[in-house]
Design a protein around this motif. Structure first.
Motif, PDB file in Angstrom:
ATOM      1  N   PRO A 561      32.826  47.454  39.282  1.00  0.00           N
ATOM      2  CA  PRO A 561      32.503  46.065  38.953  1.00  0.00           C
ATOM      3  C   PRO A 561      33.107  45.590  37.633  1.00  0.00           C
ATOM      4  O   PRO A 561      33.489  44.422  37.522  1.00  0.00           O
ATOM      5  CB  PRO A 561      30.971  46.063  38.887  1.00  0.00           C
ATOM      6  N   PHE A 562      33.194  46.464  36.630  1.00  0.00           N
ATOM      7  CA  PHE A 562      33.792  46.029  35.371  1.00  0.00           C
ATOM      8  C   PHE A 562      35.287  45.787  35.547  1.00  0.00           C
ATOM      9  O   PHE A 562      35.836  44.797  35.044  1.00  0.00           O
ATOM     10  CB  PHE A 562      33.562  47.077  34.277  1.00  0.00           C
ATOM     11  N   ASP A 563      35.947  46.662  36.298  1.00  0.00           N
ATOM     12  CA  ASP A 563      37.363  46.467  36.605  1.00  0.00           C
ATOM     13  C   ASP A 563      37.549  45.155  37.373  1.00  0.00           C
ATOM     14  O   ASP A 563      38.467  44.376  37.114  1.00  0.00           O
ATOM     15  CB  ASP A 563      37.872  47.656  37.433  1.00  0.00           C
ATOM     16  N   PHE A 564      36.648  44.904  38.309  1.00  0.00           N
ATOM     17  CA  PHE A 564      36.671  43.662  39.092  1.00  0.00           C
ATOM     18  C   PHE A 564      36.555  42.455  38.170  1.00  0.00           C
ATOM     19  O   PHE A 564      37.284  41.467  38.309  1.00  0.00           O
ATOM     20  CB  PHE A 564      35.515  43.689  40.094  1.00  0.00           C
ATOM     21  N   ASP A 565      35.643  42.533  37.228  1.00  0.00           N
ATOM     22  CA  ASP A 565      35.410  41.422  36.306  1.00  0.00           C
ATOM     23  C   ASP A 565      36.646  41.132  35.458  1.00  0.00           C
ATOM     24  O   ASP A 565      36.978  39.963  35.224  1.00  0.00           O
ATOM     25  CB  ASP A 565      34.224  41.760  35.396  1.00  0.00           C
ATOM     26  N   GLN A 566      37.333  42.176  35.015  1.00  0.00           N
ATOM     27  CA  GLN A 566      38.535  41.977  34.205  1.00  0.00           C
ATOM     28  C   GLN A 566      39.644  41.322  35.030  1.00  0.00           C
ATOM     29  O   GLN A 566      40.399  40.484  34.530  1.00  0.00           O
ATOM     30  CB  GLN A 566      39.017  43.313  33.645  1.00  0.00           C
ATOM     31  N   ARG A 567      39.748  41.694  36.287  1.00  0.00           N
ATOM     32  CA  ARG A 567      40.735  41.057  37.169  1.00  0.00           C
ATOM     33  C   ARG A 567      40.401  39.576  37.381  1.00  0.00           C
ATOM     34  O   ARG A 567      41.297  38.729  37.391  1.00  0.00           O
ATOM     35  CB  ARG A 567      40.770  41.781  38.522  1.00  0.00           C
ATOM     36  N   ILE A 568      39.111  39.285  37.564  1.00  0.00           N
ATOM     37  CA  ILE A 568      38.676  37.898  37.734  1.00  0.00           C
ATOM     38  C   ILE A 568      39.100  37.067  36.529  1.00  0.00           C
ATOM     39  O   ILE A 568      39.643  35.954  36.662  1.00  0.00           O
ATOM     40  CB  ILE A 568      37.144  37.821  37.913  1.00  0.00           C
ATOM     41  N   LYS A 569      38.867  37.583  35.341  1.00  0.00           N
ATOM     42  CA  LYS A 569      39.216  36.856  34.118  1.00  0.00           C
ATOM     43  C   LYS A 569      40.725  36.672  34.002  1.00  0.00           C
ATOM     44  O   LYS A 569      41.201  35.615  33.579  1.00  0.00           O
ATOM     45  CB  LYS A 569      38.670  37.595  32.898  1.00  0.00           C
ATOM     46  N   ALA A 570      41.493  37.703  34.388  1.00  0.00           N
ATOM     47  CA  ALA A 570      42.953  37.610  34.306  1.00  0.00           C
ATOM     48  C   ALA A 570      43.488  36.558  35.277  1.00  0.00           C
ATOM     49  O   ALA A 570      44.354  35.753  34.924  1.00  0.00           O
ATOM     50  CB  ALA A 570      43.573  38.972  34.605  1.00  0.00           C
ATOM     51  N   VAL A 571      42.966  36.556  36.502  1.00  0.00           N
ATOM     52  CA  VAL A 571      43.433  35.592  37.499  1.00  0.00           C
ATOM     53  C   VAL A 571      43.010  34.179  37.108  1.00  0.00           C
ATOM     54  O   VAL A 571      43.780  33.219  37.260  1.00  0.00           O
ATOM     55  CB  VAL A 571      42.902  35.952  38.902  1.00  0.00           C
ATOM     56  N   SER A 572      41.794  34.036  36.583  1.00  0.00           N
ATOM     57  CA  SER A 572      41.333  32.722  36.142  1.00  0.00           C
ATOM     58  C   SER A 572      42.224  32.188  35.029  1.00  0.00           C
ATOM     59  O   SER A 572      42.569  30.992  35.007  1.00  0.00           O
ATOM     60  CB  SER A 572      39.879  32.799  35.652  1.00  0.00           C
ATOM     61  N   GLY A 573      42.627  33.074  34.108  1.00  0.00           N
ATOM     62  CA  GLY A 573      43.537  32.658  33.048  1.00  0.00           C
ATOM     63  C   GLY A 573      44.913  32.311  33.585  1.00  0.00           C
ATOM     64  O   GLY A 573      45.546  31.339  33.136  1.00  0.00           O
ATOM     65  N   PHE A 574      45.376  33.075  34.568  1.00  0.00           N
ATOM     66  CA  PHE A 574      46.679  32.830  35.189  1.00  0.00           C
ATOM     67  C   PHE A 574      46.721  31.451  35.839  1.00  0.00           C
ATOM     68  O   PHE A 574      47.744  30.758  35.797  1.00  0.00           O
ATOM     69  CB  PHE A 574      46.938  33.922  36.233  1.00  0.00           C
ATOM     70  N   MET A 575      45.587  31.025  36.418  1.00  0.00           N
ATOM     71  CA  MET A 575      45.555  29.734  37.101  1.00  0.00           C
ATOM     72  C   MET A 575      45.800  28.561  36.153  1.00  0.00           C
ATOM     73  O   MET A 575      46.155  27.471  36.583  1.00  0.00           O
ATOM     74  CB  MET A 575      44.204  29.544  37.799  1.00  0.00           C
ATOM     75  N   GLY A 576      45.620  28.787  34.869  1.00  0.00           N
ATOM     76  CA  GLY A 576      45.863  27.726  33.911  1.00  0.00           C
ATOM     77  C   GLY A 576      47.295  27.632  33.438  1.00  0.00           C
ATOM     78  O   GLY A 576      47.649  26.718  32.686  1.00  0.00           O
ATOM     79  N   LEU A 577      48.160  28.567  33.863  1.00  0.00           N
ATOM     80  CA  LEU A 577      49.562  28.550  33.437  1.00  0.00           C
ATOM     81  C   LEU A 577      50.364  27.533  34.253  1.00  0.00           C
ATOM     82  O   LEU A 577      50.111  27.357  35.452  1.00  0.00           O
ATOM     83  CB  LEU A 577      50.174  29.946  33.610  1.00  0.00           C
ATOM     84  N   PRO A 578      51.346  26.893  33.649  1.00  0.00           N
ATOM     85  CA  PRO A 578      52.150  25.902  34.387  1.00  0.00           C
ATOM     86  C   PRO A 578      52.947  26.514  35.531  1.00  0.00           C
ATOM     87  O   PRO A 578      53.281  25.846  36.502  1.00  0.00           O
ATOM     88  CB  PRO A 578      53.068  25.307  33.308  1.00  0.00           C
ATOM     89  N   GLU A 579      53.282  27.818  35.423  1.00  0.00           N
ATOM     90  CA  GLU A 579      54.072  28.463  36.474  1.00  0.00           C
ATOM     91  C   GLU A 579      53.218  28.943  37.647  1.00  0.00           C
ATOM     92  O   GLU A 579      53.745  29.442  38.653  1.00  0.00           O
ATOM     93  CB  GLU A 579      54.828  29.677  35.901  1.00  0.00           C
ATOM     94  N   ALA A 580      51.886  28.842  37.515  1.00  0.00           N
ATOM     95  CA  ALA A 580      50.996  29.434  38.513  1.00  0.00           C
ATOM     96  C   ALA A 580      51.236  28.877  39.910  1.00  0.00           C
ATOM     97  O   ALA A 580      51.343  29.634  40.883  1.00  0.00           O
ATOM     98  CB  ALA A 580      49.536  29.212  38.108  1.00  0.00           C
ATOM     99  N   ALA A 581      51.319  27.551  40.040  1.00  0.00           N
ATOM    100  CA  ALA A 581      51.442  26.940  41.365  1.00  0.00           C
ATOM    101  C   ALA A 581      52.676  27.437  42.101  1.00  0.00           C
ATOM    102  O   ALA A 581      52.620  27.753  43.303  1.00  0.00           O
ATOM    103  CB  ALA A 581      51.474  25.420  41.239  1.00  0.00           C
ATOM    104  N   ALA A 582      53.818  27.530  41.380  1.00  0.00           N
ATOM    105  CA  ALA A 582      55.062  27.980  42.017  1.00  0.00           C
ATOM    106  C   ALA A 582      54.962  29.439  42.434  1.00  0.00           C
ATOM    107  O   ALA A 582      55.422  29.823  43.519  1.00  0.00           O
ATOM    108  CB  ALA A 582      56.240  27.769  41.071  1.00  0.00           C
ATOM    109  N   LEU A 583      54.365  30.275  41.582  1.00  0.00           N
ATOM    110  CA  LEU A 583      54.235  31.695  41.920  1.00  0.00           C
ATOM    111  C   LEU A 583      53.288  31.901  43.099  1.00  0.00           C
ATOM    112  O   LEU A 583      53.522  32.757  43.950  1.00  0.00           O
ATOM    113  CB  LEU A 583      53.731  32.465  40.705  1.00  0.00           C
TER     114      LEU A 583
END
Length: 696
Positions: A561-583
């Motif tokens: 679950p802790f590993d899961f939580d860190q992935r959630i935070k990383a993906v949530s942060g990634f969604m805020g990047l301008p390149e996210a939609a294209a990737l």
């Protein structure tokens, strides 16, 4: 439209204090919803609730229901009338269904043609005529599990009804509800004003009750007044009142004219654990305790009477006598428990059932001790201390104190362990095993407590899932959802590297080793783990994490679950990047292209990679060899990985723009699929990005 103030009051015998607020809120909701359904509007409303009444005041309620106008469209004119203007069967049938003649129908002209229409107007009714049924239906809909019946009535209510007030402005609304006729007479305080009070208008209700009836009908105002009085008395006693909100609500629901008073008890009782004294004061007497500047319990209390006595010192003296006896009983239980050890108490657990199909509590401590030690090893804690804590974890359940005060389970175990000079971490763990006790409460703090709390909950989940005692709908009698959330919160907040599946399989094995035949043993570990992950979805949803973010991480099946939580935070942060939609779009194309195709086989043939965009993508991938080689990442690396993968945006875009993936040559096609597979594998190191939505 004319308006009047409306008042409804239902006078009863003393209502149950623990459900008073819920009943009041539900009553207001039911009545207001029904008014809205009738098309009646108002300016504002105010709820009242006290031990002997539920009431609702509505300001500027419309006194007449608006007319209801509806329009029915019939056949088109070209179908409804012939060339001579005679009505067709369609027109006649439509008119008949409306209860009128064709001549009484209107015509509707639009850009798309003309139709026969019928405008039906239903006159509104007076509000006074609608209110009796609105009130009756609202009372029937209240969430009352067990209804009392009185007199010859077949239908009941939570408590017998004694009076009914229904006023619209200055006029009584005639009604017969629950065997009681409506009027304008209410009743004040049972002792200060034990006589009827005649209400002049709906708007004078609260003022008349307070000034003449010695009743504060507004629940929130009464609650605030009790808090003010308690805090004022605490300051005078040079202490601080500890105001438990649940207790404050209960005291508010028990009083109509609250008067707070300060009492004292013998300081010698302070030699006992403070929690025992507090439980005795709160549970039995509904007292509020005081602490000094250091947070230590003071030998005094505050009680809230429901009467303004002419002899307040006599009221205080009576309460002091009662609490003296209560605390003497508690001291007797405490001293009796100290005469035997926790080990001796544990042996008595052999005759205490955990659950009728799941054996004894003693057997549970055996399993929990082994599982706690295993979890401690996995998390880097002291396995020996965890095992010891597991063995003693339920010993206090057979103590005199816990049998008298069940809320002290774990707490008394901690004190008894300290008296026996157990390791400090073992003592704390006996208290922490029940943490967190709610979604907003603290998780265990010691490694031993963490291991014990996790082991206890996982063992319970496995056992109850093994006999199919699982939550269904809103029913969760064993609080398994709360247990699952406690497991998740503890692992995540304490940043533990605990493999949920491995620990659950170990728990299943412990049941098997004891020879307990669980009816639903097949796939048991899978079901328990899936239940915990399902609970995590609700948890993240409550925290504002988008469903697609959760599913993208869940797709790669992390086990911690802790590993899961860190992935959630990383993906949530990634969604805020301008390149996210294209990737994300590129990942979808990669995923769609590989789905349904046979998996690429062999090694990537560099000589088949053409120059240009294909060569550029291969070169870009070579910069991620360190990620390819690694099977796992540290908890602080996922965000870095996602930011690095953003660098693939340009070469991936160019590849899809310039390269024909499904080449006619099978070798070339297979090679390009292999190249795309490497791209997809890189992103799957964190989450399945192809499942994300491209924009927010």
């Amino acid at each position: 439209m004319a308006t009047e103030d409306f008042l409804f009051e239902l006078g009863t015998e003393e209502l149950p204090p623990t459900s008073l607020r819920q009943l009041s809120d539900a009553l207001a909701t039911e009545i207001l919803n029904r008014l809205a359904q009738k098309g009646l509007t108002y300016e504002e409303h105010r709820s009242f609730a006290s031990p002997r009444r539920l009431a609702l005041s509505i300001t500027k309620l419309e006194t007449w229901q608006p007319d209801n106008c509806t329009t029915r469209r019939g056949p088109a004119l070209e179908v409804a009338l012939d060339a001579e203007g005679r009505p067709s069967k369609a027109a006649l049938g439509f008119a008949r269904s409306c209860g009128v003649t064709v001549e009484e129908l209107d015509r509707l002209q639009t850009d798309k043609g003309s139709w026969l229409v019928y405008h039906q107007r239903t006159p509104g009714q007076s509000t006074a005529s609608l209110l009796p049924s609105i009130i009756s239906e609202s009372l029937e809909a209240l969430p009352v599990e067990r209804r009392m019946r009185w007199g010859v009535r077949r239908k009941g209510f939570v408590r017998p009804v004694r009076w009914l007030v229904m006023l619209l402005g200055e006029e009584v609304v005639p009604a017969e509800i629950m065997g009681t006729s409506s009027g304008r007479e209410t009743w004040g305080h049972r002792f200060h004003c034990n006589s009827p009070l005649t209400l002049t208008t709906a708007g004078s209700y609260a003022r008349q009750l307070s000034s003449h009836g010695h009743v504060m009908p507004d629940y929130e105002e009464r609650k605030a007044e009790i808090r003010r009085q308690i805090e004022d008395l605490a300051r005078r006693a040079q202490g601080t009142a500890v105001i438990d909100e649940k207790l404050l609500d209960e005291v508010t629901a028990l009083t109509e004219w609250p008067v707070a008073l300060t009492g004292r008890f013998d300081a010698a009782f302070l030699e006992m654990p403070a929690e025992a004294l507090i439980s005795s004061m709160q549970s039995h007497q509904k007292y509020f305790h005081l602490v000094d500047e250091q947070g230590a319990l003071m030998p005094c209390f505050i009680t809230v009477a429901n009467i303004e006595s002419l002899n307040p010192s006599g009221v205080v003296s009576g309460n002091e006598r009662v609490i003296r006896a209560r605390l003497a009983d508690a001291r007797f239980f405490y001293e009796a428990d100290l005469k035997s050890s926790l080990e001796q108490a544990r042996s008595r657990l052999k005759s205490v059932l955990f659950q009728k199909e799941l054996g004894t509590v003693f057997a549970k401590t055996e399993r929990v001790a082994r599982l706690a030690a295993f979890i401690a090893e996995q998390a880097g804690f002291d396995a020996e201390l965890a095992h010891r804590a597991g063995c003693l974890s339920k010993s206090d359940l057979v103590s005199e104190m816990v049998q008298e005060f069940p809320e002290l389970q774990g707490t008394m175990g901690m004190y008894y362990a300290r008296s026996e000079r157990e390791h400090p971490d073992v003592c704390l763990a006996l208290h922490e095993q029940y943490m967190p006790q709610a979604a907003d409460k603290e998780v265990p703090g010691t490694g031993t407590g963490i291991a014990l709390a996790l082991a206890d909950r996982i063992d319970t989940l496995v056992g109850l899932f093994g006999i199919k005692a699982v939550p269904s709908g809103s029913r969760d009698p064993f609080a398994l959802r709360r247990a699952a959330l406690g497991i998740l919160r503890t692992i995540v907040e304490k940043r533990l590297s605990v493999d949920l599946r491995v620990v659950t399989e170990k728990a299943v094995l412990a049941w098997q080793e004891q020879g307990v035949a669980l009816p639903a043993a097949q796939g048991l570990a899978d079901r328990v783990v899936e239940f915990i992950w399902d609970r995590s979805r609700a948890w993240y949803q409550d925290a504002g994490v988008e469903a697609d973010v959760f599913l993208s991480v869940r797709a790669v099946e992390p086990r911690c679950p802790f590993d899961f939580d860190q992935r959630i935070k990383a993906v949530s942060g990634f969604m805020g990047l301008p390149e996210a939609a294209a990737l994300i779009s590129a990942n979808k194309r990669v995923s769609n292209m590989l789905t349904g195709s046979p998996p690429p086989c062999g090694e990537l043939a560099v000589d088949l990679v053409e120059e240009g965009a294909e060569q550029d993508l291969l070169a870009a991938l070579s910069g991620f060899e360190d990620l390819v080689q690694r099977e796992s990442f540290g908890s602080d690396e996922y965000e870095q990985v996602m930011h690095r993968l953003v660098g693939l945006k340009q070469p991936v875009d160019s590849f899809f723009d310039q390269v024909l993936v499904n080449h006619a040559d099978e070798q070339v096609r297979n090679n390009r699929h292999m190249l795309l597979n490497k791209v997809r594998a890189l992103f799957l190191k964190v989450a399945d990005i192809s499942l994300l939505k491209g924009s927010r």
